[in-house]
Design an enzyme around this catalytic site. Structure first.
Site, mmCIF file in Angstrom:
data_model
loop_
_atom_site.group_PDB
_atom_site.id
_atom_site.type_symbol
_atom_site.label_atom_id
_atom_site.label_comp_id
_atom_site.label_asym_id
_atom_site.label_seq_id
_atom_site.Cartn_x
_atom_site.Cartn_y
_atom_site.Cartn_z
ATOM 1 N N ARG A 1 -17.292 19.721 -5.978
ATOM 2 C CA ARG A 1 -17.832 20.234 -4.714
ATOM 3 C C ARG A 1 -16.729 20.420 -3.681
ATOM 4 O O ARG A 1 -16.825 21.249 -2.796
ATOM 5 C CB ARG A 1 -18.878 19.252 -4.161
ATOM 6 C CG ARG A 1 -20.155 19.190 -4.970
ATOM 7 C CD ARG A 1 -21.093 18.101 -4.452
ATOM 8 N NE ARG A 1 -20.815 16.814 -5.059
ATOM 9 C CZ ARG A 1 -20.541 15.689 -4.397
ATOM 10 N NH1 ARG A 1 -20.500 15.664 -3.083
ATOM 11 N NH2 ARG A 1 -20.314 14.569 -5.039
ATOM 12 N N HIS B 1 -18.240 8.380 -12.931
ATOM 13 C CA HIS B 1 -19.703 8.467 -13.116
ATOM 14 C C HIS B 1 -20.052 9.296 -14.357
ATOM 15 O O HIS B 1 -20.519 8.749 -15.339
ATOM 16 C CB HIS B 1 -20.454 9.007 -11.881
ATOM 17 C CG HIS B 1 -20.125 8.291 -10.618
ATOM 18 N ND1 HIS B 1 -20.340 6.945 -10.460
ATOM 19 C CD2 HIS B 1 -19.581 8.724 -9.442
ATOM 20 C CE1 HIS B 1 -19.951 6.583 -9.239
ATOM 21 N NE2 HIS B 1 -19.487 7.635 -8.610
ATOM 22 N N ASP C 1 -16.804 0.723 -6.771
ATOM 23 C CA ASP C 1 -17.147 1.926 -6.017
ATOM 24 C C ASP C 1 -17.550 1.648 -4.565
ATOM 25 O O ASP C 1 -16.696 1.454 -3.718
ATOM 26 C CB ASP C 1 -18.243 2.671 -6.801
ATOM 27 C CG ASP C 1 -18.545 4.061 -6.268
ATOM 28 O OD1 ASP C 1 -18.065 4.402 -5.183
ATOM 29 O OD2 ASP C 1 -19.272 4.818 -6.929
HETATM 30 C C1 NGQ Z 1 -17.785 8.918 -1.959
HETATM 31 N N1 NGQ Z 1 -19.504 7.957 -3.306
HETATM 32 O O1 NGQ Z 1 -16.885 9.741 -1.962
HETATM 33 O O2 NGQ Z 1 -17.684 7.843 -1.343
HETATM 34 C C2 NGQ Z 1 -19.017 9.199 -2.778
HETATM 35 C C3 NGQ Z 1 -20.079 9.838 -1.933
HETATM 36 C C4 NGQ Z 1 -19.818 12.308 -2.227
HETATM 37 C C5 NGQ Z 1 -20.178 7.931 -4.453
HETATM 38 N N2 NGQ Z 1 -20.311 9.051 -5.084
HETATM 39 C C6 NGQ Z 1 -19.673 11.126 -1.325
HETATM 40 N N3 NGQ Z 1 -20.678 6.844 -4.948
HETATM 41 O O3 NGQ Z 1 -19.850 12.164 -3.451
HETATM 42 O O4 NGQ Z 1 -19.875 13.407 -1.680
HETATM 43 ZN ZN ZN Z 2 -16.668 7.126 -5.610
#
Ligand code: NGQ
Ligand code: ZN
Length: 460
Positions: free
Chosen positions: A212, A275, A326
Site C-alpha cells: 500500500r 503476517h 509487533d
Molecule cells: C503498522 N501494524 O505499521 O504499525 C501496522 C498498521 C498499517 C500492523 N499491521 C499500519 N499490525 O498496516 O497500515
Molecule cells: Zn507491523
C-alpha cells in the site's frame, strides 16, 4: 560486565539437548567455544537449563505505550482500521525523548521474557509537522540507543513509506511523520549502515512498509540502492494482513498481494514477509520456495482481528517462520508460540498440528527451534544457535517452577510453552553480558521511572 565463560548442566544446542556444557565467550560478546560433557572448572554455573535467546523479528516500539488503551468498543464496529486511526492519533505528538524512553522500557520487557534480539520496523521518522529532524536519523538513533541501554541486539529497519494505498495514492495527514522520497530514504539507510558497520549488536536493513505504501518504482529504487550499500541486508515488508488489503490489491492490479510480490520483487532468503495471513495454498508454496521467512505475530494478529496463517500448507512446502510481538499487546515468546499452535488447533479442530512428525514429535521443541532459525535469518545476525561464532545470547530457565519440574529434554519446552503461566525466564545474557539476573533487569528501575513519566505526559 562481559562474562568469559559459563557452565550449564543442561543446554539446548543445535543438535539437541546436551549435558555439562562449557560455553566460552570472546571479548566481542560471541561464543568462542561450546563443549558438551565438560568439567565446570572455575566457570560460573547457570542456575537452570539454558536455551538460545529468542529473536523478536517484528516490533513497532512506540506501540507498547498504547497497548491496553484501545480495548474499548467504539461508536461503530471496531476493526484493524479503527485501531489504526487511534494509533495514528497516538503517534502524532511523540517526541524523540519519549520514543527512546518507551523503546528502552519495551526492550527491558523483551529481555525479561527471553527475547535477546529485536527487529525494529521503524517508520516514525519526522517531527510532528512531517519535517525531517536536524539530523534526519534522529529517531533511528533513539531506537538504537534504547536497544544499547537495555542490552538487546537490534536489527534496525528504517521504513520506506510513500503512499496511502495501492497505485500510489497520496499519503494522508496521519502519515506525514512516516513519508520519504526514495533518495532521502537511501541517505538515511546509508548513514545508519556507515554508523553501525562492525557493531556486533546492531544490523541495519530496510522495510518497504507494505504494498500500500510503495509503488513498483519506489520499491525497486530502494532495493537497488540498498544492494549498492549492503547486498545481504535484511528486507522486511508487511503483506496480506487484512482481507481488505487483498481485495484492494486485486482491484488495483488483478493479483493478490503475495502473488504480486513474488512475481515482481522476487523475494529471497534476505526477505521477511510480515503476517502473510491471507494467502492461498499456491501462494503459501511460492513463499516457501522463495526462501523468505514469514514473520508471524500471533498475539497482535489476534488482537487486531487479522485471521489465521495457513501454517500446515506453508510448512509442508519447507517454509520458514519466526515470531514478532509487533504492537506489543503481549511481550512473550511463550505466548506467541502458544497462540501460533492454538490458532491452528482451533481452526483445524485437531491437536499437535505443528511438529516435526514421528521423528520429532515435540510441538514445543518444533516451535521454539523453528522460530529461532527463522528469526536469525530474518534479522541477519549470527544468533539463534549456541555454537561457536554465534552471539552469546542465552536464557536460563527457572526449572524450580511447578510447571517445569520433572520435565526432561524437549518436554521442558512443551511444558514451558503450553503449561506455564509464570515467566519461565530467570537469567538472560545478550552479547555476552548479563542483562537480567533472577528475573530483574540491571537497569529496570531507572528505565521504568522514565517510562512512567512519559506515560503521564501522553495521557495528561
Ligand atoms: C503498522 N501494524 O505499521 O504499525 C501496522 C498498521 C498499517 C500492523 N499491521 C499500519 N499490525 O498496516 O497500515
Ligand atoms: Zn507491523
Amino acid at each position: 560486565m562481559m562474562e568469559t565463560s559459563l557452565f550449564a548442566a543442561q543446554a539446548l544446542l543445535p543438535g539437541g539437548w546436551a549435558r555439562d556444557v562449557l560455553f566460552q565467550i570472546g571479548p566481542d560478546g560471541g561464543l568462542s567455544a561450546v563443549t558438551p560433557e565438560s568439567k565446570p572448572g572455575d566457570a560460573p554455573r547457570a542456575a537452570g537449563p539454558v536455551l538460545p535467546g529468542m529473536a523478536n523479528l517484528h516490533s513497532h516500539a512506540f506501540q507498547r505505550a498504547m497497548a491496553g488503551l484501545s480495548e474499548r468498543a467504539g461508536p461503530q464496529e471496531d476493526s484493524f482500521w479503527t485501531w489504526r486511526g487511534l494509533m495514528y492519533a497516538f503517534v502524532q505528538r511523540l517526541t524523540p525523548e519519549q520514543s527512546e524512553a518507551i523503546a528502552a522500557q519495551l526492550y527491558v520487557e523483551m529481555l525479561k521474557a527471553g527475547y535477546t534480539a529485536v527487529g525494529e520496523f521503524h517508520y516514525l521518522h519526522h517531527d510532528p509537522q512531517g519535517a525531517p529532524y536536524g539530523d534526519p536519523a534522529e529517531m533511528s538513533h533513539r531506537a538504537i540507543a534504547a536497544a544499547a541501554a537495555a542490552g538487546i541486539g537490534i536489527t534496525h529497519l528504517p521504513v520506506l513509506y510513500g503512499y496511502s494505498d495501492f497505485g500510489g495514492q497520496a499519503a494522508n495527514e496521519g502519515q506525514r511523520r512516516f513519508v520519504h522520497q526514495p533518495d532521502a530514504f537511501l541517505r538515511l539507510a546509508e548513514s545508519l549502515i556507515a554508523a553501525h558497520r562492525g557493531d556486533p549488536q546492531v544490523r541495519i536493513g530496510i522495510a518497504p512498509h507494505s504494498l500500500r505504501a510503495v509503488t513498483a518504482d519506489t520499491l525497486n529504487a530502494a532495493l537497488e540502492g540498498l544492494n549498492a550499500l549492503d547486498d545481504s541486508a535484511p528486507v522486511h515488508i508487511h503483506v496480506a494482513e487484512q482481507q481488505k488489503e487483498v481485495h484492494d490489491c486485486i482491484e488495483w492490479c488483478g493479483e493478490r498481494p503475495v502473488e504480486w510480490l513474488v512475481r515482481r520483487a522476487l523475494p529471497d532468503a534476505r526477505w521477511c514477509l510480515i503476517h502473510a495471513t491471507h494467502v492461498t495454498g499456491e501462494e503459501a508454496v511460492r513463499m516457501a520456495e522463495s526462501g523468505a521467512v514469514v514473520g508471524l505475530c500471533p498475539t497482535t494478529e489476534a488482537n487486531l482481528g487479522d485471521g489465521i496463517f495457513p501454517a500446515p500448507d506453508f510448512l509442508a512446502a519447507g517454509g520458514k517462520f519466526g515470531i514478532g510481538s509487533d504492537s506489543h499487546i503481549s511481550v512473550s515468546p511463550v505466548e506467541e508460540l502458544r497462540w501460533l499452535e492454538y490458532g491452528q488447533r482451533l481452526t483445524l479442530r485437531r491437536r499437535n498440528v505443528l511438529s516435526g512428525g514421528a521423528d520429532a514429535p515435540s510441538v514445543g521443541a518444533f516451535l521454539y527451534q523453528r522460530a529461532l532459525a527463522g528469526g536469525a535469518q530474518a534479522l541477519g545476525r549470527s544468533i539463534g544457535r549456541l555454537a561457536p561464532g554465534c552471539r552469546a545470547d542465552l536464557v536460563v530457565l527457572d526449572a524450580t517452577q511447578a510447571a517445569l519440574t520433572g520435565k526432561p529434554g524437549d518436554t521442558l519446552l512443551d511444558a514451558m510453552i503450553f503449561a506455564g503461566n509464570e515467566n519461565p525466564v530467570r537469567d538472560v545474557m545478550a552479547g555476552g553480558r548479563w542483562t537480567v539476573k533472577e528475573g530483574r533487569h540491571r537497569d529496570e528501575v531507572d528505565i521504568l521511572r522514565r517510562y512512567r513519566a512519559v506515560l503521564g505526559q501522553l495521557t495528561a
